[in-house]
Write a protein that holds these residues in place. Structure first.
Motif, PDB file in Angstrom:
ATOM      1  N   MET A   1      25.342 -23.311  38.264  1.00 33.67           N
ATOM      2  CA  MET A   1      25.718 -24.545  37.543  1.00 33.67           C
ATOM      3  C   MET A   1      27.217 -24.583  37.215  1.00 33.67           C
ATOM      4  SD  MET A   1      23.231 -26.687  37.126  1.00 33.67           S
ATOM      5  CE  MET A   1      23.804 -27.808  35.851  1.00 33.67           C
ATOM      6  N   LYS A   2      27.848 -23.411  37.102  1.00 32.98           N
ATOM      7  CA  LYS A   2      29.288 -23.400  36.746  1.00 32.98           C
ATOM      8  C   LYS A   2      30.111 -24.205  37.736  1.00 32.98           C
ATOM      9  CE  LYS A   2      31.156 -20.422  33.449  1.00 32.98           C
ATOM     10  NZ  LYS A   2      30.458 -19.313  32.811  1.00 32.98           N
ATOM     11  N   ALA A   3      29.770 -24.070  39.030  1.00 39.12           N
ATOM     12  CA  ALA A   3      30.505 -24.798  40.077  1.00 39.12           C
ATOM     13  C   ALA A   3      30.297 -26.302  39.925  1.00 39.12           C
ATOM     14  CB  ALA A   3      30.038 -24.328  41.458  1.00 39.12           C
ATOM     15  N   VAL A   4      29.078 -26.685  39.576  1.00 42.59           N
ATOM     16  CA  VAL A   4      28.780 -28.108  39.376  1.00 42.59           C
ATOM     17  C   VAL A   4      29.630 -28.670  38.233  1.00 42.59           C
ATOM     18  CG1 VAL A   4      26.981 -29.756  38.684  1.00 42.59           C
ATOM     19  CG2 VAL A   4      26.420 -27.862  40.236  1.00 42.59           C
ATOM     20  N   ILE A   5      29.658 -27.936  37.139  1.00 39.28           N
ATOM     21  CA  ILE A   5      30.451 -28.368  35.981  1.00 39.28           C
ATOM     22  C   ILE A   5      31.918 -28.501  36.373  1.00 39.28           C
ATOM     23  CG2 ILE A   5      31.186 -27.772  33.622  1.00 39.28           C
ATOM     24  CD1 ILE A   5      28.220 -28.314  33.638  1.00 39.28           C
ATOM     25  N   ASN A   6      32.408 -27.525  37.136  1.00 40.35           N
ATOM     26  CA  ASN A   6      33.805 -27.587  37.585  1.00 40.35           C
ATOM     27  C   ASN A   6      34.084 -28.826  38.418  1.00 40.35           C
ATOM     28  OD1 ASN A   6      35.083 -25.432  36.441  1.00 40.35           O
ATOM     29  ND2 ASN A   6      34.485 -23.996  38.050  1.00 40.35           N
ATOM     30  N   THR A   7      33.164 -29.126  39.315  1.00 44.44           N
ATOM     31  CA  THR A   7      33.337 -30.305  40.170  1.00 44.44           C
ATOM     32  C   THR A   7      33.375 -31.580  39.338  1.00 44.44           C
ATOM     33  OG1 THR A   7      32.113 -29.159  41.897  1.00 44.44           O
ATOM     34  CG2 THR A   7      32.363 -31.537  42.154  1.00 44.44           C
ATOM     35  N   ILE A   8      32.450 -31.691  38.387  1.00 45.49           N
ATOM     36  CA  ILE A   8      32.444 -32.870  37.513  1.00 45.49           C
ATOM     37  C   ILE A   8      33.769 -32.942  36.751  1.00 45.49           C
ATOM     38  CG2 ILE A   8      31.315 -34.031  35.569  1.00 45.49           C
ATOM     39  CD1 ILE A   8      28.728 -32.536  36.285  1.00 45.49           C
ATOM     40  N   TYR A   9      34.177 -31.791  36.218  1.00 43.59           N
ATOM     41  CA  TYR A   9      35.399 -31.735  35.414  1.00 43.59           C
ATOM     42  C   TYR A   9      36.598 -32.228  36.212  1.00 43.59           C
ATOM     43  CZ  TYR A   9      38.893 -29.924  32.152  1.00 43.59           C
ATOM     44  OH  TYR A   9      39.937 -29.834  31.262  1.00 43.59           O
ATOM     45  N   GLU A  10      36.767 -31.676  37.403  1.00 43.06           N
ATOM     46  CA  GLU A  10      37.949 -32.014  38.210  1.00 43.06           C
ATOM     47  C   GLU A  10      37.924 -33.487  38.603  1.00 43.06           C
ATOM     48  OE1 GLU A  10      40.448 -30.185  38.388  1.00 43.06           O
ATOM     49  OE2 GLU A  10      39.546 -28.338  37.606  1.00 43.06           O
ATOM     50  N   MET A 239      14.001 -20.321  37.015  1.00 51.70           N
ATOM     51  CA  MET A 239      13.663 -21.201  38.138  1.00 51.70           C
ATOM     52  C   MET A 239      14.397 -22.536  38.019  1.00 51.70           C
ATOM     53  SD  MET A 239       9.684 -20.529  39.007  1.00 51.70           S
ATOM     54  CE  MET A 239       9.000 -20.616  37.353  1.00 51.70           C
ATOM     55  N   ALA A 240      14.618 -22.968  36.785  1.00 52.08           N
ATOM     56  CA  ALA A 240      15.303 -24.244  36.560  1.00 52.08           C
ATOM     57  C   ALA A 240      16.813 -24.057  36.629  1.00 52.08           C
ATOM     58  CB  ALA A 240      14.920 -24.797  35.185  1.00 52.08           C
ATOM     59  N   ALA A 241      17.530 -25.162  36.855  1.00 51.79           N
ATOM     60  CA  ALA A 241      18.992 -25.160  36.738  1.00 51.79           C
ATOM     61  C   ALA A 241      19.340 -25.298  35.262  1.00 51.79           C
ATOM     62  CB  ALA A 241      19.573 -26.328  37.527  1.00 51.79           C
ATOM     63  N   ILE A 242      20.060 -24.321  34.740  1.00 47.49           N
ATOM     64  CA  ILE A 242      20.394 -24.326  33.307  1.00 47.49           C
ATOM     65  C   ILE A 242      21.908 -24.295  33.156  1.00 47.49           C
ATOM     66  CG2 ILE A 242      20.060 -23.152  31.095  1.00 47.49           C
ATOM     67  CD1 ILE A 242      17.562 -21.839  32.207  1.00 47.49           C
ATOM     68  N   THR A 243      22.460 -25.196  32.368  1.00 45.37           N
ATOM     69  CA  THR A 243      23.922 -25.205  32.206  1.00 45.37           C
ATOM     70  C   THR A 243      24.351 -23.990  31.394  1.00 45.37           C
ATOM     71  OG1 THR A 243      23.887 -26.551  30.187  1.00 45.37           O
ATOM     72  CG2 THR A 243      24.013 -27.724  32.291  1.00 45.37           C
ATOM     73  N   PRO A 244      25.477 -23.385  31.770  1.00 38.73           N
ATOM     74  CA  PRO A 244      25.941 -22.169  31.089  1.00 38.73           C
ATOM     75  C   PRO A 244      26.620 -22.474  29.751  1.00 38.73           C
ATOM     76  CG  PRO A 244      27.521 -22.814  32.762  1.00 38.73           C
ATOM     77  CD  PRO A 244      26.390 -23.801  32.856  1.00 38.73           C
ATOM     78  N   VAL A 245      26.630 -21.473  28.887  1.00 42.14           N
ATOM     79  CA  VAL A 245      27.428 -21.517  27.659  1.00 42.14           C
ATOM     80  C   VAL A 245      28.141 -20.175  27.557  1.00 42.14           C
ATOM     81  CG1 VAL A 245      27.395 -21.703  25.136  1.00 42.14           C
ATOM     82  CG2 VAL A 245      25.758 -23.023  26.502  1.00 42.14           C
ATOM     83  N   PRO A 246      29.464 -20.135  27.461  1.00 41.54           N
ATOM     84  CA  PRO A 246      30.399 -21.274  27.502  1.00 41.54           C
ATOM     85  C   PRO A 246      30.614 -21.777  28.932  1.00 41.54           C
ATOM     86  CG  PRO A 246      31.611 -19.212  27.290  1.00 41.54           C
ATOM     87  CD  PRO A 246      30.149 -18.848  27.258  1.00 41.54           C
ATOM     88  N   GLY A 247      31.437 -22.817  29.070  1.00 40.98           N
ATOM     89  CA  GLY A 247      31.783 -23.327  30.402  1.00 40.98           C
ATOM     90  C   GLY A 247      30.821 -24.382  30.912  1.00 40.98           C
ATOM     91  N   VAL A 249      28.444 -27.733  28.952  1.00 38.41           N
ATOM     92  CA  VAL A 249      28.612 -29.012  28.261  1.00 38.41           C
ATOM     93  C   VAL A 249      29.918 -29.055  27.467  1.00 38.41           C
ATOM     94  CG1 VAL A 249      27.651 -30.489  26.458  1.00 38.41           C
ATOM     95  CG2 VAL A 249      26.122 -29.391  28.102  1.00 38.41           C
ATOM     96  N   GLY A 250      30.252 -27.961  26.809  1.00 36.59           N
ATOM     97  CA  GLY A 250      31.424 -27.931  25.934  1.00 36.59           C
ATOM     98  C   GLY A 250      32.709 -28.252  26.674  1.00 36.59           C
ATOM     99  N   ARG A 251      32.805 -27.746  27.902  1.00 38.24           N
ATOM    100  CA  ARG A 251      34.015 -27.972  28.702  1.00 38.24           C
ATOM    101  C   ARG A 251      34.184 -29.465  28.987  1.00 38.24           C
ATOM    102  NH1 ARG A 251      35.660 -26.223  34.430  1.00 38.24           N
ATOM    103  NH2 ARG A 251      37.907 -26.484  34.169  1.00 38.24           N
ATOM    104  N   LEU A 252      33.088 -30.124  29.330  1.00 37.24           N
ATOM    105  CA  LEU A 252      33.153 -31.562  29.607  1.00 37.24           C
ATOM    106  C   LEU A 252      33.352 -32.362  28.325  1.00 37.24           C
ATOM    107  CD1 LEU A 252      30.299 -31.969  32.243  1.00 37.24           C
ATOM    108  CD2 LEU A 252      32.752 -31.813  32.632  1.00 37.24           C
TER     109      LEU A 252
END
Lengths: 270, 270
Positions: A1-10, A239-247, A249-252
């Motif tokens: 999920m970290k890569a996904v968050i990065n993509t959204i962020y950028e 099994m599920a995609a879980i967003t990381p903490v930190p990095g 929701v907080g980053r966005l």
């Protein structure tokens, strides 16, 4: 999920830079802090750094915990002419003033929230916008209708406004809180579970299933480590995609403080 | 259920009469209608009759459909000094003005709704208050926390504000809409199902179970007869308690127009 968050962020950052470039009104932010809350300091530093990087003005008003009164805060709010926020939590029972929507960069005030209920506002609370972005990235911007979303937590700054925005988008929304019988919930029924309880370990990574998106909004410090609300079982791969903490929701969320400041500047420009 | 509704009605009316007796400010209401919508006429007549019975002033401003403009409505709203409502639906794309909370007897405006999200308001939309009353009467005023409530429908005047108020009261709330997969819902899971879709027959009386409370908010005319949103199977006695239409939610809703006018008069008095 970290890569996904990065993509959204950028991608969001690039869009914001384009918007800022064509704005004639300046994008400004004033942050008001009272006292020395250590977590607040980190959040505020991140916001100031982001504005600095883009050459934008971020004023930081620091008030002493001992001497600051509610009327000091109310006076600052009454004189605000551009985006402003009062960093939570405030000490000594002080309350963030109820800002008019035109300067309410957090979207926490009654005017912004009333517009949210009517589906008329453009400013969402930053964490709500971050959560919406992650869902949109996972399921598609146009696929909120009919999506089954559980929102665990009913705070005024995340759970409640998120539930309202999801209802606006025609999702099927279930809102849980500390009085809900979480043990009896069949989490499998939901496409998305947003965990925003402010308490570590209310739900565990092993309770979720393949195909589900779990958005962990919590930030807690456990044994000196930053963790979310979801307890991760390190021996069993989730099994599920879980967003990381930190990095996650907080980053966005931090980025959307800038995003909302840009929206307010656009509105002021007319 | 008719007897239950009557009991709630009489008890609320008695409380309101006591409040009116000790108010120094007059309780007044202005109703604005545009055109000749037949259903609106019935609703307005009921409200006027209730005020008349109590010796209170209810002004009725009737405007012609052909000549009334949005700025006519906005001007009336801007000059309102006490409780006022614009009877829906309005013709020709006219919109009810966004009233300040101090005169917003319907609680439909952004200020009242923003206060609702923050749990700070005393004015609930009348149908929402009526629904809350019926739940309180059935399960107890102090037993909303943890109650499992399904709200079917997400209108700005019923479904959405009701979901918010129930979240405020710590119920576990599920919000469904026209894009929800209602076929797959296990209705047995809910203590209360509120049906506010505006469409007859979306759910049927046989889908519900003993111990459940079903609140039918709909008012539809089918074959010349007033019916709710719930389709009643007349051959099978329903197991759940289902509020009747007419004589259910609508009867209490009308009373709460008076109730909200009293609250606004109390607030004006300070």
């Amino acid at each position: 999920m970290k890569a996904v968050i990065n993509t959204i962020y950028e991608s969001k950052l690039a869009t914001l830079k384009d918007k800022i470039a064509v704005l004639s009104a300046p994008v400004q932010l004033t942050i008001v802090t009272v006292g020395e809350d250590p977590a607040s300091k980190v959040y505020v530093r991140n916001k100031i750094r982001l504005f600095d990087e883009l050459g934008l003005t971020c004023n930081h008003i620091t008030l002493a915990e001992e001497t600051t009164t509610q009327s000091d805060l109310d006076e600052i709010a009454a004189n605000a002419e551009h985006a402003i926020l009062f960093q939570l939590p405030l000490p000594n029972g002080l309350e963030a003033p109820d800002l008019p929507a035109s300067v309410d960069v957090d979207g926490f005030g009654s005017e912004a929230l009333g517009q949210l209920v009517l589906g008329q506002n453009s400013i969402l609370p930053c964490t709500v916008q971050a959560t919406i972005d992650i869902i949109a990235s996972h399921f598609g911007e146009n696929n909120f209708a009919g999506l089954k979303v559980a929102v665990v937590g009913r705070s005024n700054i995340v759970g409640k406004p998120l539930a309202i925005e999801l209802i606006n988008r025609q999702s099927t929304v279930s809102s849980f809180n500390s009085r809900s019988d979480l043990e009896s919930v069949d989490w499998k029924r939901y496409d998305v579970v947003v965990v925003a309880t402010g308490a570590y370990g209310v739900l565990e990574s092993t309770q979720f299933f393949e195909g589900q998106l779990i958005i962990d909004v919590g930030i807690n410090r456990v044994d000196g480590k930053l963790v979310g609300d979801v307890k991760h079982n390190l021996e069993i791969e989730p099994m599920a995609a879980i967003t990381p903490v930190p990095g996650g929701v907080g980053r966005l969320t931090c980025l959307h403080v800038l995003g909302n400041a840009v929206k307010l500047a656009e509105c002021a420009q007319g």
